[in-house]
Design a protein around this motif. Structure first.
Motif, PDB file in Angstrom:
ATOM      1  N   UNK A 154      -7.117  10.325  -2.549  1.00 24.31           N
ATOM      2  CA  UNK A 154      -8.019   9.230  -2.195  1.00 24.31           C
ATOM      3  C   UNK A 154      -7.277   7.973  -1.759  1.00 24.31           C
ATOM      4  N   UNK A 155      -5.965   8.015  -1.753  1.00 19.91           N
ATOM      5  CA  UNK A 155      -5.184   6.888  -1.262  1.00 19.91           C
ATOM      6  C   UNK A 155      -5.321   5.635  -2.099  1.00 19.91           C
ATOM      7  N   UNK A 156      -5.435   5.801  -3.414  1.00 20.53           N
ATOM      8  CA  UNK A 156      -5.733   4.681  -4.309  1.00 20.53           C
ATOM      9  C   UNK A 156      -4.536   4.342  -5.179  1.00 20.53           C
ATOM     10  N   UNK A 157      -4.260   3.047  -5.307  1.00 15.58           N
ATOM     11  CA  UNK A 157      -3.306   2.542  -6.289  1.00 15.58           C
ATOM     12  C   UNK A 157      -4.062   1.561  -7.177  1.00 15.58           C
ATOM     13  N   UNK A 158      -4.379   1.972  -8.390  1.00 14.00           N
ATOM     14  CA  UNK A 158      -5.164   1.159  -9.323  1.00 14.00           C
ATOM     15  C   UNK A 158      -4.471   1.169 -10.677  1.00 14.00           C
ATOM     16  N   UNK A 159      -3.446   0.350 -10.866  1.00 13.54           N
ATOM     17  CA  UNK A 159      -2.685   0.394 -12.116  1.00 13.54           C
ATOM     18  C   UNK A 159      -3.529   0.120 -13.352  1.00 13.54           C
ATOM     19  N   UNK A 160      -4.584  -0.720 -13.208  1.00 12.02           N
ATOM     20  CA  UNK A 160      -5.423  -1.014 -14.368  1.00 12.02           C
ATOM     21  C   UNK A 160      -6.233   0.203 -14.807  1.00 12.02           C
ATOM     22  N   UNK A 161      -6.299   1.225 -13.949  1.00 14.19           N
ATOM     23  CA  UNK A 161      -7.010   2.457 -14.279  1.00 14.19           C
ATOM     24  C   UNK A 161      -6.042   3.628 -14.453  1.00 14.19           C
ATOM     25  N   UNK A 162      -4.751   3.334 -14.423  1.00 16.06           N
ATOM     26  CA  UNK A 162      -3.761   4.389 -14.594  1.00 16.06           C
ATOM     27  C   UNK A 162      -3.744   5.377 -13.448  1.00 16.06           C
ATOM     28  N   UNK A 163      -3.917   4.891 -12.216  1.00 10.68           N
ATOM     29  CA  UNK A 163      -4.072   5.780 -11.054  1.00 10.68           C
ATOM     30  C   UNK A 163      -3.149   5.321  -9.932  1.00 10.68           C
ATOM     31  N   UNK A 164      -2.367   6.257  -9.378  1.00 13.74           N
ATOM     32  CA  UNK A 164      -1.491   5.929  -8.256  1.00 13.74           C
ATOM     33  C   UNK A 164      -1.290   7.176  -7.399  1.00 13.74           C
ATOM     34  N   UNK A 165      -2.038   7.260  -6.314  1.00 11.85           N
ATOM     35  CA  UNK A 165      -1.936   8.416  -5.419  1.00 11.85           C
ATOM     36  C   UNK A 165      -0.651   8.415  -4.595  1.00 11.85           C
ATOM     37  N   UNK A 166       0.067   7.302  -4.582  1.00  7.82           N
ATOM     38  CA  UNK A 166       1.304   7.212  -3.806  1.00  7.82           C
ATOM     39  C   UNK A 166       2.554   7.288  -4.690  1.00  7.82           C
ATOM     40  N   UNK A 167       2.380   7.575  -5.954  1.00  7.82           N
ATOM     41  CA  UNK A 167       3.525   7.609  -6.869  1.00  7.82           C
ATOM     42  C   UNK A 167       4.568   8.621  -6.399  1.00  7.82           C
ATOM     43  N   UNK A 168       5.809   8.187  -6.309  1.00  8.35           N
ATOM     44  CA  UNK A 168       6.920   9.087  -6.023  1.00  8.35           C
ATOM     45  C   UNK A 168       7.088   9.499  -4.582  1.00  8.35           C
ATOM     46  N   UNK A 169       6.333   8.894  -3.654  1.00 10.06           N
ATOM     47  CA  UNK A 169       6.457   9.270  -2.251  1.00 10.06           C
ATOM     48  C   UNK A 169       6.797   8.035  -1.417  1.00 10.06           C
ATOM     49  N   UNK A 170       7.747   8.190  -0.517  1.00  8.35           N
ATOM     50  CA  UNK A 170       8.131   7.129   0.415  1.00  8.35           C
ATOM     51  C   UNK A 170       7.354   7.364   1.704  1.00  8.35           C
ATOM     52  N   UNK A 171       6.433   6.461   2.032  1.00  5.95           N
ATOM     53  CA  UNK A 171       5.554   6.660   3.173  1.00  5.95           C
ATOM     54  C   UNK A 171       6.066   6.032   4.458  1.00  5.95           C
ATOM     55  N   UNK A 172       7.232   5.446   4.434  1.00  8.98           N
ATOM     56  CA  UNK A 172       7.710   4.765   5.630  1.00  8.98           C
ATOM     57  C   UNK A 172       7.826   5.740   6.808  1.00  8.98           C
ATOM     58  N   UNK A 173       7.118   5.410   7.892  1.00  8.26           N
ATOM     59  CA  UNK A 173       7.137   6.228   9.095  1.00  8.26           C
ATOM     60  C   UNK A 173       6.229   7.441   9.044  1.00  8.26           C
ATOM     61  N   UNK A 174       5.559   7.657   7.923  1.00  4.92           N
ATOM     62  CA  UNK A 174       4.729   8.846   7.748  1.00  4.92           C
ATOM     63  C   UNK A 174       3.244   8.490   7.921  1.00  4.92           C
ATOM     64  N   UNK A 175       2.422   9.520   8.017  1.00  4.54           N
ATOM     65  CA  UNK A 175       0.991   9.324   8.185  1.00  4.54           C
ATOM     66  C   UNK A 175       0.250   9.877   6.983  1.00  4.54           C
ATOM     67  N   UNK A 176      -0.552   9.032   6.372  1.00  8.73           N
ATOM     68  CA  UNK A 176      -1.338   9.412   5.198  1.00  8.73           C
ATOM     69  C   UNK A 176      -2.624  10.101   5.637  1.00  8.73           C
ATOM     70  N   UNK A 177      -2.922  11.219   5.021  1.00 11.64           N
ATOM     71  CA  UNK A 177      -4.194  11.920   5.216  1.00 11.64           C
ATOM     72  C   UNK A 177      -4.996  11.706   3.940  1.00 11.64           C
ATOM     73  N   UNK A 178      -6.198  11.132   4.065  1.00 11.95           N
ATOM     74  CA  UNK A 178      -6.887  10.529   2.923  1.00 11.95           C
ATOM     75  C   UNK A 178      -8.323  11.033   2.827  1.00 11.95           C
TER      76      UNK A 178
END
Length: 569
Positions: A154-178
């Motif tokens: 879902x492409x979400x980074x919500x630390x107050x909810x303990x949620x990070x869909x981008x954790x551990x991935x370097x997105x520089x130059x890449x395309x997110x499919x969401x």
């Protein structure tokens, strides 16, 4: 964009928020000490509503796109009608507030080519049919060249909810499919990590593009599905092709991807199959806390040119000064713009006239202004704001809220009017985002006076409260009501109301068929206008400052503003 809770919605631009809003309609009595003056009915003209809606949605106005001859005619006509209604210029002697925009029109699109599948030739996805995309950058040429595809849930980074869909991935130059919406979509109750059935801002497409840009992505592509998006592909196609307006990028502009777009679900399934994956399985994984992004082993390429035009659009502002608390303001908002000339063009008609969306709401500003002028000065100042570029992402409303003519900490609250679905009288009214503020008590009093009842938001999962111009004020702390037309029609009940909405959604919404009809029954519209008059007049006569409810995501912002010295709230 119409954000009618029974219909559809599309676009909104705003910063990422950690939302925890309540969508339950208040049923308890008005808070103790809240002043809600009784109000006599307003003198509202159905003839004026008809005439203004007819004129604003005529072909001569060319669909009211910002920065066109249609805008010039619209602004001139609104000033004429505001003046005739008895309003005064609202911006220090001027009727307008300039809004600096840039229009970017994509052209010469190459297919979106997906390469790298182990057992298949490259996929070639056709523009408009399979995918759409734009750039927010003021670049005359855009090229996405072999950008790695990464499925980010879902492409979400919500630390107050303990949620990070981008954790551990370097997105520089890449395309997110969401995925569209958020992980709670499909819930039947309004409880859950992301408010259950009630969508949070994390589910909105605007947030997803903003977060992808913050992550350094080159592109962001959302997988379209009608139910969680709350609109069909036809809406995406018509709204994301042709000229697109954005705020002019300044030196402090936030990061932007090269490409933001959508892809049909069927095309996304082909992409996942080429990667040896199954979209349904990945979607199920993405709903679980702890999900980690999945590199797909594929690359995406496309290119297109852009024509760029910088211009200043205009918000139109009228006012009626208050008699005793002239430095306290009650605001009414509606967007005057629509899509202009749009595609596809059935029977050669390429003008999206926007009669319902939102010539009706724009006309309502002048009609309400006239009724308040006839009633004489209220205690507080009444403001009538017709904003530009709502269809492009609430740009006019956000510009005003960032550069307010009337200080927001002195703006008591307000009402937004985004499209009246023209039908007969109804027994009810629908509140969008109910339970958020003490404005509900003013609504309840007006409903009681009119002998109508309240229907809770039937589509809280679609997040409609975050989709129209009032949101620009709400996110900055100003309590705002967003009230929709009723569903329980006097003639035909709920079945008739649902049929009316379904017909508009299927045949007219965001298309050339949204035209004025001289045979419309305006009984329901005039009912709603009387309700809005009572609410606005009561707020303007009151000595109270309605507050956001405890726990609402906007309360802290308002409380901070009211804590400043010399603020009346």
């Amino acid at each position: 964009m119409i954000t009618n809770a029974r219909l559809l919605s599309a676009f909104l631009a705003a910063g990422a928020l950690a939302l925890s809003g309540c969508a339950t309609v208040r049923a308890d009595p008005a808070p103790a000490g809240l002043s809600i003056p009784e109000v006599a009915p307003g003198q509202l003209s159905e003839a004026d509503m008809k005439e203004m809606t007819r004129v604003l949605s005529s072909d001569a106005f060319e669909g009211r796109a910002p920065g066109t001859a249609g805008e010039e005619k619209t602004v001139a006509y609104l000033i004429e009608r505001f003046r005739k209604a008895g309003l005064q210029p609202g911006n220090r002697g001027s009727w307008v507030q300039e809004v600096p925009l840039v229009e970017i029109t994509g052209r010469d699109y190459s297919p979106l080519t997906v390469s790298g599948g182990k057992d298949s030739a490259p996929l070639s996805l056709a523009f408009a049919t399979d995918w759409v995309g734009v750039t927010y950058r003021e670049d005359r040429a855009t090229r996405l060249d072999n950008s790695e595809l990464v499925f980010v849930g879902y492409g979400v980074v919500a630390p107050e909810r303990g949620w990070n869909d981008y954790a551990g991935v370097d997105m520089r130059g890449k395309t997110a499919v969401i995925l569209v919406n958020d992980s709670d979509f499909g819930a039947t109750e309004e409880t859950g990590l992301f408010n259950g059935k009630a969508m949070t801002y994390y589910g909105r497409w605007t947030y997803k593009y903003e977060e992808a840009a913050r992550q350094g992505a080159a592109g962001a592509i959302i997988i379209h599905e009608t139910a969680p998006a709350a609109y069909g592909w036809n809406v995406v196609e018509s709204s994301w092709t042709g000229p697109q307006a954005y705020p002019q990028a300044g030196p402090d502009a936030p990061p932007m991807t090269q490409l933001n777009g959508w892809v049909q679900k069927a095309a996304a399934e082909k992409i996942m199959a080429a990667a040896g994956r199954n979209l349904a399985d990945l979607s199920a994984q993405a709903r679980r806390q702890g999900f980690r992004a999945v590199p797909l082993g594929l690359t995406a390429s496309t290119s297109f040119a852009s024509d760029i035009r910088k211009f200043a659009s205009k918000n139109v502002i009228g006012m009626l000064p208050g008699r005793a608390a002239a430095d306290e303001y009650v605001i009414h908002t509606a967007h005057w713009d629509h899509l202009g000339r749009c595609t596809p063009a059935p029977d050669g008609d390429d003008i999206c006239n926007g009669a319902v969306d939102n010539a009706t709401g724009t006309a309502a500003l002048a009609a309400l202004g006239e009724a308040h002028a006839k009633a004489g000065p209220a205690r507080r100042t009444l403001v009538f704001l017709a904003v530009t570029a709502e269809e492009s992402g609430l740009l006019g409303a956000h510009y005003y809220a960032t550069n307010p003519v009337f200080p927001l900490e002195r703006t008591v609250g307000g009402i937004n009017m985004d499209a009246f679905l023209v039908g007969g009288p109804s027994r009810d009214i629908t509140v969008v985002g109910g339970g958020k503020s003490e404005l509900d008590a003013f609504l309840a009093a007006a409903l009681k006076a009119d002998g109508r009842y309240l229907t809770p938001d039937p589509s809280s999962e679609a997040g409609y409260y975050y989709r129209s111009d009032h949101f620009a004020f709400a996110k900055r702390g100003v309590p705002m009501l967003y009230v929709d037309g009723g569903e329980d029609l006097v003639n035909g009940g709920r079945a008739a109301g649902e049929a009316l909405a379904a017909e508009y959604r299927a045949k007219r919404y965001h298309g050339p068929q949204d035209e004025y009809d001289p045979n419309w029954n305006w009984g329901g519209v005039m009912q709603d206008l009387q309700l809005f008059y009572r609410i606005g007049r009561s707020l303007a006569q009151s000595t109270s400052w309605p507050r956001w409810m405890p726990g609402d995501e906007f309360r802290a912002t308002r409380d901070a503003a009211c804590a400043k010295p010399n603020t009346p709230c």
